[in-house]
Design a protein around this motif. Structure first.
Motif, PDB file in Angstrom:
ATOM      1  N   ILE A 272     -13.564 -27.385  13.467  1.00 46.14           N
ATOM      2  CA  ILE A 272     -12.689 -27.321  14.635  1.00 46.14           C
ATOM      3  C   ILE A 272     -13.500 -27.356  15.922  1.00 46.14           C
ATOM      4  O   ILE A 272     -13.184 -28.094  16.852  1.00 46.14           O
ATOM      5  N   SER A 273     -14.571 -26.577  15.981  1.00 48.32           N
ATOM      6  CA  SER A 273     -15.355 -26.496  17.213  1.00 48.32           C
ATOM      7  C   SER A 273     -16.049 -27.808  17.545  1.00 48.32           C
ATOM      8  O   SER A 273     -16.328 -28.076  18.715  1.00 48.32           O
ATOM      9  N   ARG A 274     -16.326 -28.642  16.521  1.00 44.83           N
ATOM     10  CA  ARG A 274     -16.988 -29.919  16.782  1.00 44.83           C
ATOM     11  C   ARG A 274     -16.034 -31.009  17.246  1.00 44.83           C
ATOM     12  O   ARG A 274     -16.473 -32.073  17.686  1.00 44.83           O
ATOM     13  N   LEU A 275     -14.755 -30.781  17.140  1.00 44.98           N
ATOM     14  CA  LEU A 275     -13.792 -31.791  17.576  1.00 44.98           C
ATOM     15  C   LEU A 275     -13.907 -32.012  19.078  1.00 44.98           C
ATOM     16  O   LEU A 275     -14.087 -31.063  19.853  1.00 44.98           O
ATOM     17  N   SER A 276     -13.797 -33.258  19.501  1.00 44.43           N
ATOM     18  CA  SER A 276     -13.738 -33.523  20.933  1.00 44.43           C
ATOM     19  C   SER A 276     -12.455 -32.932  21.490  1.00 44.43           C
ATOM     20  O   SER A 276     -11.480 -32.697  20.758  1.00 44.43           O
ATOM     21  N   THR A 277     -12.433 -32.708  22.790  1.00 45.90           N
ATOM     22  CA  THR A 277     -11.252 -32.104  23.400  1.00 45.90           C
ATOM     23  C   THR A 277      -9.993 -32.951  23.212  1.00 45.90           C
ATOM     24  O   THR A 277      -8.938 -32.410  22.864  1.00 45.90           O
ATOM     25  N   PRO A 278     -10.024 -34.296  23.415  1.00 42.75           N
ATOM     26  CA  PRO A 278      -8.811 -35.090  23.169  1.00 42.75           C
ATOM     27  C   PRO A 278      -8.307 -34.974  21.739  1.00 42.75           C
ATOM     28  O   PRO A 278      -7.098 -34.845  21.507  1.00 42.75           O
ATOM     29  N   THR A 279      -9.220 -34.994  20.764  1.00 44.15           N
ATOM     30  CA  THR A 279      -8.807 -34.896  19.365  1.00 44.15           C
ATOM     31  C   THR A 279      -8.220 -33.527  19.065  1.00 44.15           C
ATOM     32  O   THR A 279      -7.194 -33.415  18.373  1.00 44.15           O
ATOM     33  N   ALA A 280      -8.847 -32.476  19.566  1.00 45.32           N
ATOM     34  CA  ALA A 280      -8.344 -31.119  19.330  1.00 45.32           C
ATOM     35  C   ALA A 280      -6.954 -30.936  19.934  1.00 45.32           C
ATOM     36  O   ALA A 280      -6.067 -30.333  19.321  1.00 45.32           O
ATOM     37  N   THR A 388      -7.023 -38.033  28.118  1.00 42.83           N
ATOM     38  CA  THR A 388      -7.778 -36.797  28.334  1.00 42.83           C
ATOM     39  C   THR A 388      -9.270 -37.093  28.416  1.00 42.83           C
ATOM     40  O   THR A 388      -9.804 -37.823  27.574  1.00 42.83           O
ATOM     41  N   PRO A 389      -9.977 -36.558  29.426  1.00 45.59           N
ATOM     42  CA  PRO A 389     -11.417 -36.818  29.569  1.00 45.59           C
ATOM     43  C   PRO A 389     -12.195 -36.403  28.332  1.00 45.59           C
ATOM     44  O   PRO A 389     -11.895 -35.386  27.698  1.00 45.59           O
ATOM     45  N   GLN A 390     -13.200 -37.177  28.005  1.00 48.62           N
ATOM     46  CA  GLN A 390     -14.057 -36.874  26.850  1.00 48.62           C
ATOM     47  C   GLN A 390     -15.081 -35.818  27.259  1.00 48.62           C
ATOM     48  O   GLN A 390     -16.058 -36.110  27.931  1.00 48.62           O
ATOM     49  N   VAL A 391     -14.810 -34.589  26.866  1.00 50.72           N
ATOM     50  CA  VAL A 391     -15.708 -33.472  27.164  1.00 50.72           C
ATOM     51  C   VAL A 391     -16.082 -32.815  25.857  1.00 50.72           C
ATOM     52  O   VAL A 391     -15.216 -32.424  25.080  1.00 50.72           O
ATOM     53  N   GLN A 392     -17.359 -32.711  25.591  1.00 57.71           N
ATOM     54  CA  GLN A 392     -17.799 -32.032  24.378  1.00 57.71           C
ATOM     55  C   GLN A 392     -17.500 -30.544  24.488  1.00 57.71           C
ATOM     56  O   GLN A 392     -17.580 -29.968  25.575  1.00 57.71           O
ATOM     57  N   PRO A 393     -17.143 -29.887  23.370  1.00 55.55           N
ATOM     58  CA  PRO A 393     -16.824 -28.461  23.419  1.00 55.55           C
ATOM     59  C   PRO A 393     -17.937 -27.662  24.079  1.00 55.55           C
ATOM     60  O   PRO A 393     -19.086 -27.725  23.681  1.00 55.55           O
ATOM     61  N   GLY A 394     -17.552 -26.930  25.161  1.00 52.51           N
ATOM     62  CA  GLY A 394     -18.519 -26.083  25.848  1.00 52.51           C
ATOM     63  C   GLY A 394     -19.425 -26.836  26.789  1.00 52.51           C
ATOM     64  O   GLY A 394     -20.303 -26.261  27.401  1.00 52.51           O
ATOM     65  N   GLY A 395     -19.206 -28.151  26.945  1.00 53.37           N
ATOM     66  CA  GLY A 395     -20.068 -28.916  27.820  1.00 53.37           C
ATOM     67  C   GLY A 395     -19.389 -29.242  29.126  1.00 53.37           C
ATOM     68  O   GLY A 395     -18.238 -28.932  29.365  1.00 53.37           O
ATOM     69  N   VAL A 396     -20.154 -29.900  30.029  1.00 52.78           N
ATOM     70  CA  VAL A 396     -19.622 -30.297  31.320  1.00 52.78           C
ATOM     71  C   VAL A 396     -19.138 -31.726  31.217  1.00 52.78           C
ATOM     72  O   VAL A 396     -19.719 -32.547  30.524  1.00 52.78           O
ATOM     73  N   ALA A 397     -18.059 -32.029  31.909  1.00 50.21           N
ATOM     74  CA  ALA A 397     -17.482 -33.364  31.841  1.00 50.21           C
ATOM     75  C   ALA A 397     -18.503 -34.401  32.290  1.00 50.21           C
ATOM     76  O   ALA A 397     -19.132 -34.251  33.334  1.00 50.21           O
ATOM     77  N   PRO A 398     -18.708 -35.486  31.527  1.00 52.70           N
ATOM     78  CA  PRO A 398     -19.657 -36.501  31.911  1.00 52.70           C
ATOM     79  C   PRO A 398     -19.384 -37.076  33.286  1.00 52.70           C
ATOM     80  O   PRO A 398     -20.281 -37.402  34.027  1.00 52.70           O
ATOM     81  N   ARG A 399     -18.069 -37.155  33.659  1.00 52.75           N
ATOM     82  CA  ARG A 399     -17.722 -37.717  34.946  1.00 52.75           C
ATOM     83  C   ARG A 399     -18.353 -36.920  36.074  1.00 52.75           C
ATOM     84  O   ARG A 399     -18.926 -37.463  37.004  1.00 52.75           O
TER      85      ARG A 399
END
Length: 414
Positions: A272-280, A388-399
């Motif tokens: 679950i924690s590895r899922l990208s934010t859009p997928t989750a 939804t922006p692609q943000v890795q769990p716990g990370g900062v948005a690439p944008r």
């Protein structure tokens, strides 16, 4: 979790223990004041409309006068409004109390969410906001049982106990949280820079309504909030329409809250924690849809309790991811204002949900109500995968990473 976060979670449990009156506001107006479903829906919509400026004011006051002070002010004002509703002897006084409650209701949220988002490192934000949701659920378990008990005696007692819980929470916050030191982007120095036309200062960067990524999250978040509020506000009315005691909705609220608490370990599972934010978020909305389909098709109380548990799993995934994502998107010093703008989705939803819900119930029935909201959940699941922006769990948005680097370099070279 840091001590400040743990104290804030404890205070929210105290507050949530009594926060079960709002879903029964429409039922109270109908039962005690003889209002029609349409009128009751409009009164609840007036409450929801009032929460929009309340949320924005909460973000601004948190930086102006301090977060602890804003939280205490909002809770005390809520207690006054709840008491007014409980004591109302006419529809006019009940309407006035509902509007006052809306104006105070959201002052608490931006400062409390900002405290959580800024007190933990990025990789712990999803977990921290999930724990915040769990704290609400812990109080909600007792709240649902109290609602089922007190609602059978007199719906007004729900508002009296809610007012008492607000005052108790305000006392905990006042005594436990550290003293305010307002230093946000609305401080005097930042305001002076903004008035002078500076574009490199913190105040100039904190423009949430110009952030396309935030606006896309705000759009999908508003649709989710509409579904959430539809479920909370319409469930007692749907039960009454089917010949069940409206207070039995408290049992479903309790089942959902218990699931939110017990399912906390799922948030930390690697899959679950590895899922990208859009997928989750897409997965979360499919779970929400499954729970609503259960509301539409099932009739026995045990089956409805199971549907409430499925619904709450989706709700748990949404709450942790959505607020962590907004916190990650916010520039330095802008967390409170970003969360405040995102939080207006709840005000819009609270305005529309009672109107749409009462009309669907009155003209189409409970099955149509839950089927429509389930279909909207499926649509949102698809939208999250696209917008939804692609943000890795716990990370900062690439944008923001790509945008901030040139600005930082230019500032250093200047």
């Amino acid at each position: 979790m840091p001590r400040t976060v743990r104290l804030l979670l404890l205070a929210r449990v105290v507050n949530r223990l009594g926060a079960f009156s709002l879903p029964f506001l429409t039922a109270l107006i109908c039962a005690d004041h003889g209002a029609s479903l349409t009128t009751a829906g409009l009164v609840t919509a007036a409450f929801g409309l009032a929460t929009i400026p309340s949320r924005l004011a909460g973000g601004r006051l948190a930086d102006r006068i301090g977060r602890r002070t804003t939280i205490v002010l909002g809770l005390c004002a809520c207690a006054v409004a709840q008491t007014a509703i409980a004591a109302s002897r006419s529809l006019g006084w009940a309407i006035a109390g509902a509007v006052l409650l809306g104006l105070a209701f959201e002052l608490y949220e931006p400062p409390s969410q900002a405290i959580i988002g800024e007190s933990v490192p990025p990789h712990q934000r999803v977990r921290a906001f999930s724990l915040f949701s769990a704290a609400l659920a812990v109080g909600g378990m007792g709240a649902g049982l109290l609602a089922a008990l007190l609602g059978r005696v007199d719906l007004r007692w729900l508002f009296v106990v809610d007012a008492a819980s607000c005052l108790a929470c305000a006392l905990v916050i006042r005594l436990a949280l550290p003293r305010d030191h307002p230093t946000g982007p609305l401080g005097a120095g930042a305001e002076a820079a903004e008035e002078a036309g500076a574009t490199g200062g913190a105040a100039a960067r904190v423009r949430p309504l110009r952030d396309r990524a935030l606006l896309s999250i705000l759009a999908t978040g508003t649709a989710y909030a509409l579904i959430n509020q539809q479920t909370v506000m319409s469930l007692p009315l749907a039960f009454a329409r089917e010949g069940r005691p409206a207070a039995d909705a408290g049992l479903l609220f309790t089942a959902a809250a218990a699931t939110t608490v017990l399912a906390q370990p799922l948030v930390r599972l690697p899959r679950i924690s590895r899922l990208s934010t859009p997928t989750a978020l897409a997965l979360a909305h499919l779970l929400l849809a499954a729970g609503l389909v259960g509301y539409a098709l099932l009739r026995s109380l045990p089956a409805l309790l199971a549907a409430a548990a499925v619904w709450s799993l989706g709700d748990l995934l949404v709450m942790g991811r959505a607020y962590a994502l907004v916190t990650d998107l916010a520039p330095a010093g802008g967390t409170g204002r970003y969360l405040a703008v995102f939080g207006t989705s709840w005000g819009v939803a609270a305005t529309l949900a009672p109107v749409l819900g009462t009309q669907l119930l009155a003209h189409a029935g409970t099955t149509a109500l839950w089927s429509t909201t389930a279909a909207l959940c499926v649509l949102l699941a698809g939208l999250h995968l696209r917008v939804t922006p692609q943000v890795q769990p716990g990370g900062v948005a690439p944008r923001h990473t790509s945008e901030r680097a040139p600005r930082a370099a230019a500032a250093q070279s200047g």
